[in-house]
Each structure stands twice: as C-alpha cells, then as structure tokens.
Design an enzyme around this catalytic site. Structure first.
Site, short mmCIF file in Angstrom:
data_model
loop_
_atom_site.label_atom_id
_atom_site.label_comp_id
_atom_site.label_asym_id
_atom_site.label_seq_id
_atom_site.Cartn_x
_atom_site.Cartn_y
_atom_site.Cartn_z
N GLU A 1 -63.61 73.08 -83.01
CA GLU A 1 -63.26 71.66 -82.95
C GLU A 1 -62.26 71.29 -84.05
OE1 GLU A 1 -64.64 69.15 -80.67
OE2 GLU A 1 -62.82 68.34 -81.51
N ASP B 1 -50.15 55.77 -65.03
CA ASP B 1 -51.43 55.56 -64.34
C ASP B 1 -51.84 56.86 -63.64
OD1 ASP B 1 -53.65 54.33 -63.32
OD2 ASP B 1 -52.57 53.09 -61.87
N ILE B 2 -53.08 57.26 -63.83
CA ILE B 2 -53.59 58.47 -63.17
C ILE B 2 -54.38 58.01 -61.95
CG2 ILE B 2 -54.95 60.59 -63.47
CD1 ILE B 2 -52.49 60.28 -65.38
N GLY C 1 -54.47 51.44 -61.30
CA GLY C 1 -55.04 50.53 -62.30
C GLY C 1 -56.11 51.22 -63.13
N ASP D 1 -59.55 52.69 -64.42
CA ASP D 1 -60.75 53.26 -63.80
C ASP D 1 -61.57 53.97 -64.87
OD1 ASP D 1 -59.81 56.16 -63.93
OD2 ASP D 1 -58.21 55.25 -62.74
N SER E 1 -62.28 66.40 -76.43
CA SER E 1 -61.94 66.71 -77.81
C SER E 1 -60.48 67.05 -77.98
CB SER E 1 -62.67 67.97 -78.25
OG SER E 1 -63.92 67.68 -78.66
N ASP F 1 -58.45 70.07 -83.39
CA ASP F 1 -58.04 68.73 -83.81
C ASP F 1 -56.80 68.79 -84.68
OD1 ASP F 1 -60.30 67.90 -82.49
OD2 ASP F 1 -61.35 67.12 -84.24
#
Ligand SMILES: *[C@@H]1O[C@H](CO)[C@@H](O)[C@H](O)[C@H]1NC(C)=O
Ligand SMILES: *[C@@H]1O[C@H](CO)[C@@H](O)[C@H](O)[C@H]1NC(C)=O
Ligand SMILES: *[C@@H]1O[C@H](CO)[C@@H](O)[C@H](O)[C@H]1NC(C)=O
Ligand SMILES: *[C@@H]1O[C@H](CO)[C@@H](O)[C@H](O)[C@H]1NC(C)=O
Ligand SMILES: *[C@@H]1O[C@H](CO)[C@@H](O)[C@H](O)[C@H]1NC(C)=O
Length: 593
Positions: A301, A554-555, A573, A575, A512, A305
């Site tokens: 992690e 937008d996905i 829009g 979600d 992550s 990062d």
C-alpha cells in the site's frame, strides 16, 4: 508529542479533599452497546485490572454547527467567502467545548481520583487524554473491559462490549475511547491487493515516448488497458503538459498505517523505469506517534501510494505519514499489544500543525457498521476541520462493491443489507471509486459505493443523488438507505498498476490505487491555484458537484456487485459506482482558474 499539556487552573480548591463518588456519577445511561462481539474478533479473557491505558474523552464542540457553516461557505465557489480558509486558531475557537462541559468532566475525573492536571489537552480543549487503569475505567464507564483477539492479524486489544456515561455527562461528551471501536492499525482494511499472474512491464519508455507533446485521449496507448503506469494516467487525465510552478508551497500528504513503510530504493527503481525525469527526487517521511520507517520492509500500500502520487505530481513535495501504535508494551499472552485507534492519532497530530499539506490521500477503511456511531461522528468531524483549514481529503471507496461477504447487519437481527464503508461515508471527505480500461473507461467491479446509514445526505449532492435514485426506481430497494450520504464522489483507474515492491514490478489493484491517483491530479490543481496567488481548493465536494461537473469524464458503464446482487450500475451523471467520473485536469484547470 502532539497534545499540548495544559496547566489546569482553578482546580486547586478541589485537590484538597477527595469526595466520595457522588450519586450523580453512578446514575448511568448507555452510550454505545454492541449486541455481538464484532466480526473477526474473539473474546480472549478479562483485562488485567491494573493495566493502564490512555483514555481519550472527546468533549462536545460547542459551536460545531458554526464550523460546518464556515466550511461550506469557504468551499462553495459561489460564495463570497470562497477560498478564505480558517487558521488553526479560528478553527480552535469554533470547536472549543463549553466551559460547563470542561467543568463537569473535570469533576467527574476528580471523583475517581484522577487529577485533571495530569491530563493532556488538544489545542482547543475538545479532547482530554488521561492515563487510567482498567479498574478505574470500568467504574467510570459502568462497564467491563476484556482482551479481544483479532483472528486474522492476531492483534490483541482491550475493548468493551458497551459503555455508559453518567446521565449528566451525555450532553457534554461526544465519545470516550478506547471503548467499543475495535478497529486497530492491523485490523483495518488497506484497499489494495497484488494480482498474481497479471501482466507486468519492466519499463514504459515506449509509452512515455508516445506521449511527449500535448496529450489527448486519442493518444493514450493501448497498452494502458492492461498495464497502468504514470505515463498512462498523465495522458488519461490530461496532466502531461502541466509543469508545476508552486513547489515551494504546495505539498501532497499520504497517510499510512498498518506498519506499512514507503521504500525509497523502490521509488528510485520505479522512477528509472516509469518516470525518468524524477530520478533522484524522493519524499519526506513524518513519523507520527512512534510510527516506523523500516526500509527493509516495503509495504504494498505504501509503495503504491507514494509511487503514484509522486509519479503524477512530480516535482511537488510529498510527505509520507507513518502513524504508529501506542508506546510498546512488554506483551505477554494476557497483555494487549495495542490500545490506540488509527484515525485519532493521525488527525490530532495533523490538526496541531500550523501549516498542513493542501492535499491528502488515505487508502484505509472499515465497514461502517463496525465503527460505533459516536466514534465515527467524532472522526468525521475532525475531517471537517481539515477541510476548513484548506485541505482536500481523498479516501478510497473500498474494494467490495456494495458490500463484501454475507452482508449481514450486526444489530442482532442478521438482516442482509449493503455495507457502506467508513470514512468513505463521511460527508466531509472526497471518496474515490475505481475504473478500468480506456476508450472508454468503465467502472471496475470492486469499486466501493453506496449510502451511509450514519450520515445524512449533504446538500451539495442532493440533486445529483436524487436524479440517480429516480432513475434507479425500485432496484435494490430495502438494501440501502436512500437518505444517507452517497459515495463515491469521483473515480480514477484502479487496476493493473505497475508498482515496484522489493525491486520487482508487481501488478496492484484496488481503489487504493484510485485515491492517490486522484489526489495527485488535485495536487496539481492546487499547484496551479497557488501559482496564481490564489487559495488552495480545500474541501472539494461543493465545487465538484456544482461548477466542477464539466471537468469530469462521466463513466457510463459497469457495475459494483456485492451482497449477492449486481450492485449499482454506472450511467450518465452521478452514480454510486464511479461518482461524477474521472478527472480531466485541463478542463478542471480552466474551471477553477
Ligand atoms: C454490556 O455487556 C455485558 C457483557 O459484557 C452484558 O452483560 C450487558 O448486558 C451489556 N449491557 C448492555 C446495555 O448492552
Ligand atoms: C542522480 O544522482 C546520481 C548520483 O548523484 C547522478 O549520477 C545522476 O546523474 C543523477 N540523475 C539525475 C537524473 O539527476
Ligand atoms: C448472526 O450470524 C452470525 C454469523 O453468521 C451468528 O454467529 C449469530 O449467532 C447470528 N445471530 C443471530 C441473532 O441470528
Ligand atoms: C438511514 O440514514 C439516516 C441518515 O440519513 C439515519 O438517521 C437512519 O438511522 C438510517 N437508517 C437505518 C435503518 O440505518
Ligand atoms: C486537455 O486539456 C486541454 C487544456 O489544457 C483541453 O483543451 C483539452 O480539451 C483536454 N483534453 C481532453 C481530451 O479532454
């Protein structure tokens, strides 16, 4: 040391006599109670009566509503106060407890032989930390402390199944810890995982080469659909041509827990392969509360990062916060190894600083229902303070879609329901879901999303979310709370990240990966604002749900299944799979200029 040891004046008259515990301190009302031992934990045995620990008492913040009002004003691009963030002192004035609360709590402590002079106070006095024995705590809180063991991490903690407060204190005390929150550094979920057998690449010079010059989505190389590198993300999110210009002021902070250490040698290897112009630059490690920095033990992690925040935001300075546990104990079978709780240490440390990074990313979380409401509220309120100070706080949305496992409620009824994540569900943070593939990007199936059962839907998202709910109709009815704060707010790629761990390239997935990616884009926007002599963006949500909307891709396809359902579906829009979508730096830059 981050708590300022306060000199307590005005208590001298109390010190002379030790009154017996008066009736009113025995008149208890339950503050929080679990029905069952939290999932994943088992009762180990009674806590030793003479074992001592630091009790944290969170006092009600007298003017917290004013703080929230100020937060929304300085974060709303349509408001005249936009960008006029509060200083540490201004925040402290708004969160200070009422003097009556302080007086009452001090007399309560005194009744149990505890001298308020031996306590530590947060700068505004809203947190009192005092060392108590198990025997004292049990009497004060009308409870019984036990040692519990976390089966997976073998972490031992002392906690209670429930605790009470004298009825006179209920309106003055927000939370007492450690009590019923079982989360620890080790039991929390890091939202990343290494994918065995996934394709990896040793270098992306070919990819990076294709991207020199102004990028556009059309030039994102097809390899980015199976292996993600900083060059892919810089092209996809349109940051490639931006040159940071405020690196003397702008800072990106990564909050790390779980004894996870970001490795400097791995970062150099990563740069040599995937961001050659950044070779020899590094990051600063800040150790909080005894947090370690073991360079022989790179964390997945932590490396993910820092490699991706730096890989995108270079040459912006990055800080890795390594937050540790309490002072080490000589642990034996009966002695807990760890009494502290993850967020409070880090948040109180950061909030005590005069200047703080403008952008933060954190990739940890718990099922919301496993975090007691009083504790979750106190932590969420600390994030509001960070936002008011002018920081943008990004959290990963979780890797279980609408919920992992059997999705049973823990209220004693074992009802099946979606399990939202905390702190993702806190209305004062910006929560990042995950995507996969390019041309077009689609939702990745593990993308955490849903509706809080603790926090009501904030105004900034009311239009976006009610539009979604209208389209949703009766799908998933009864499985989620239609009035709750909904998340994620935004999204970014979450799979196939090429990460160097112990010198080797691994493929890592999880929201992550999404949170540091999004945070790095925000950090570049903060750089742009600062280089123009403007304030940083601060708390993002009022902006991104209003004038910021056109700055997102937008996905519109993909789902986040869980709890035996298909979960929610991404569409036009907002979600609860990918939020408003993924960032377009160029467009956002134009919108925030
Ligand atoms: C508190 O927990 C104890 C067991 O540790 C139990 O006997 C008691 O009934 C609980 N009280 C409440 C109010 O839940
Ligand atoms: C990095 O540092 C090494 C050793 O000081 C030096 O030889 C090399 O040229 C540096 N590379 C870059 C890209 O600055
Ligand atoms: C709920 O489910 C858990 C685990 O499946 C079980 O241990 C517990 O006894 C159940 N509780 C009730 C009230 O059915
Ligand atoms: C639903 O969310 C609201 C906050 O919006 C909360 O007050 C309520 O208790 C929640 N309902 C359930 C069943 O959790
Ligand atoms: C990228 O940003 C530029 C402004 O820097 C903008 O003109 C362009 O439309 C953006 N590209 C895409 C593909 O959105």
């Amino acid at each position: 040391m981050f708590w300022s040891s306060a000199l307590i004046l005005g208590l001298a008259h109390l010190a002379a006599s030790k009154p017996l515990v008066s009736k009113r301190w025995d008149d208890f009302g339950v503050k929080h109670a679990w029905v069952d031992v939290p999932r994943g934990w088992e009762l180990h045995g009674p806590a030793p009566a003479d074992y001592t620990f630091d009790m944290r008492i969170g006092l009600k913040q007298d003017r917290f509503d004013d703080l929230v009002a100020a937060l929304y004003e300085v974060s709303d691009p349509a408001h005249e106060r936009y960008g006029q963030h509060l200083s540490k002192e201004e925040v402290a004035a708004l969160i200070a407890p009422h003097p009556d609360s302080v007086d009452l709590v001090e007399s309560w402590l005194h009744a149990y032989g505890l001298s308020a002079a031996n306590s530590e106070r947060s700068p505004s006095g809203d947190w009192i930390t005092i060392r108590v024995s198990v025997a004292q705590a049990e009497k004060m809180l009308g409870t019984k402390y036990n040692v519990f063991r976390h089966s997976k991490s073998e972490d031992y903690v002392i906690r209670t199944m429930n605790y009470s407060l004298p009825n006179v204190l209920h309106e003055h005390v927000a939370v007492v810890a450690p009590t019923t929150y079982f989360g620890t550094m080790k039991s929390m979920k890091a939202t990343s995982f290494v994918k065995e057998n996934a394709p990896t690449i040793e270098s992306d010079v070919d990819v990076a080469h294709l991207l020199t010059g102004p990028s556009s989505l059309a030039t994102v190389p097809s390899s980015c659909s199976s292996t993600i590198t900083p060059a892919c993300l810089r092209a996809l999110y349109n940051t490639s041509s931006y040159v940071p210009a405020a690196t003397d002021k702008n800072i990106l902070g990564v909050a790390g827990y779980l004894d996870e250490f970001a490795n400097r040698a791995d970062l150099q290897t990563f740069f040599k392969r995937f961001r050659t112009d950044a070779v020899n630059s590094s990051f600063t490690t800040v150790q909080v509360n005894g947090g370690g920095d073991d360079q022989s033990d790179p964390g997945v992690e932590a490396n993910l990062d820092i490699q991706y925040t730096e890989g995108i935001s270079f040459p912006t300075p990055n800080i890795y916060y390594s937050t540790g546990g309490s002072p080490p104990f000589n642990s034996d079978e009966n002695t807990p190894t760890n009494t502290n709780e993850p967020y409070l240490d880090w948040l109180n440390f950061i909030l005590a600083q005069d200047t703080i990074p403008q952008t933060f990313t954190t990739s940890y979380g718990d099922d919301e229902q496993t975090v007691p409401l009083d504790y979750a509220t106190s932590v969420c309120n600390l994030f509001a303070q960070l936002g008011a100070r002018g920081s943008s706080i990004l959290f990963s949305s979780g890797d279980d879609g609408v919920g992992g496992g059997d999705c049973l409620s823990n209220d004693g009824t074992n009802t099946t329901k979606f399990l939202p994540n905390f702190p993702a569900s806190c209305p004062f943070v910006t929560t990042v879901g995950g995507t996969i593939r390019i041309n077009p990007e689609v939702a990745v199936s593990f993308s955490g999303g849903g509706f809080s059962n603790y926090f009501a839907r904030p105004d900034y998202q009311s239009t976006a979310v009610s539009t979604f709910l209208t389209k949703l109709g009766s799908t998933n009815k009864g499985l989620f709370n239609t009035t709750g704060r909904a998340y994620p707010d935004v999204a970014a790629q979450g799979e196939n990240f090429q990460v160097v761990i112990g010198g080797r390239v691994e493929s890592v997935a999880g929201t992550s990966a999404s949170s540091p990616t999004f945070a790095a884009v925000i950090s570049l926007l903060n750089d742009f604002r600062l280089s123009q002599g403007k304030s940083p963006l601060g708390f993002l949500n009022p902006l991104i749900y209003s004038t910021g909307v056109p700055g997102f891709n937008d996905i519109t396809s993909g789902t986040n299944p869980g709890c035996g359902t298909n979960g929610f579906t991404a569409g036009a829009g907002w979600d609860p799979v990918t939020g408003l979508g993924t960032p377009d730096f160029g467009k956002l830059q134009a919108l925030i200029g």
